[in-house]
Design a protein around this motif. Structure first.
Motif: not given
Length: 312
Positions: A277-304
């Motif tokens: 389910p997590t992966a499917k949510v990621a794919v659909y978020t990337r398709a329909f809410f790209p800005e949200l997806f990019f924000a999550i990825v960017a936040a993850g990079m900063k934390e890393k």
């Protein structure tokens, strides 16, 4: 009346379970009968998934052409298949040496493949290579190597075998792809690019050859995991990066994926996406809410990066 109402629920559960079991049994039997006697070509048959596909398709009576770039490993696979096979219902596999990234040799090998049985019914494009690293640190030479193996290799082999399928008005090509054909994950730019390209090519090809009764199928798991164990934890164990990307990394077992490929072939399905389910949510978020997806990825990079700095 009260007792009857109490009994209805377990009876319904038992009835539904029975229907599901019968349906799965029928589908399994039909899958075997559809593939029996078909000429099935499997690239990188010596990989984990390749071995399982070889086992599954061999057991149901397919005429296998097993391709790989290591002859000794191909012979080992051959011995393993022959050792457990029932000779009355199976065919002896044929072995072909193929390095899918060596584009100059693909056409010659394709002719050798066709010479095995005179035709190809099903081509399973399974071969690929991976690379991990920052985009700017991966050399262009390695970028090209990844693209040759994951994109140009499969399409070159497919184009070489396709005319025979079109002339016979029968055939199926299966691309074993990856979730990274749908979304990009940091530190895998070259790999994701090759998987995006391959998915785009086969999506276009599907429409072009449909009138010739040639089916194009893409099977995209999150990742193909090892036979044992779970993904190793990273240095970012405590971050939200863990929740998002480690969940993506829980891939599909080679046995389960091989059986799904058999079902995909027998039912001539166009597209299969195997993911939690997590992966499917990621794919659909990337398709329909790209800005949200990019924000999550960017936040993850900063934390890393924060975790890495604290460890230094």
């Amino acid at each position: 009346m009260g007792i009857l109402a109490v009994l209805i629920i377990p009876l319904l559960v038992i009835g539904i379970s029975g229907i599901v079991y019968i349906y799965q049994t029928v589908v399994q039997v039909m899958s075997k009968s559809v593939v029996r006697n078909k000429v099935v070509v499997i690239t990188d048959a010596i990989s984990g998934l390749g071995k399982e596909c070889s086992r599954v398709f061999h057991s149901v009576g397919a005429r296998l052409v097993l391709c790989g770039k290591n002859w000794e490993k191909l012979e080992t696979l051959y011995d393993a298949l022959i050792g457990v096979a029932d000779p009355s219902v199976t065919f002896t596999p044929k072995l072909v040496l193929l390095d899918i990234s060596d584009l100059d040799s693909v056409h010659e090998v394709a002719q050798e493949i066709q010479d095995c049985y005179g035709c190809v019914d099903i081509l399973i494009n399974n071969a690929s290579i991976k690379v991990k690293g920052e985009a700017q640190s991966v050399s262009l030479e390695l970028d090209r190597k990844i693209m040759d193996a994951n994109y140009f290799g499969p399409i070159t082999l497919t184009k070489a075998l396709l005319p025979n399928m079109i002339s016979r008005r029968s055939g199926q090509v299966v691309l074993v792809n990856n979730i990274q054909g749908r979304l990009g994950i940091p530190f895998r730019a070259a790999y994701a690019a090759s998987k995006h390209a391959a998915l785009g090519f086969f999506d276009c090809l599907r429409a072009e050859v449909q009138e010739f009764n040639v089916c194009i199928s893409t099977v995209s798991p999150t990742f193909i995991r090892a036979y044992h164990g779970q993904p190793e934890p990273g240095n970012w164990e405590a971050s939200m990066w863990k929740f998002f990307f480690r969940k993506l990394a829980y891939g599909v077992h080679p046995v389960a994926l091989a059986e799904e490929i058999l079902r995909t072939v027998s039912r001539r399905k166009h597209e299969v996406f195997l993911a939690n389910p997590t992966a499917k949510v990621a794919v659909y978020t990337r398709a329909f809410f790209p800005e949200l997806f990019f924000a999550i990825v960017a936040a993850g990079m900063k934390e890393k990066h924060k975790v890495l700095l604290l460890e230094k």
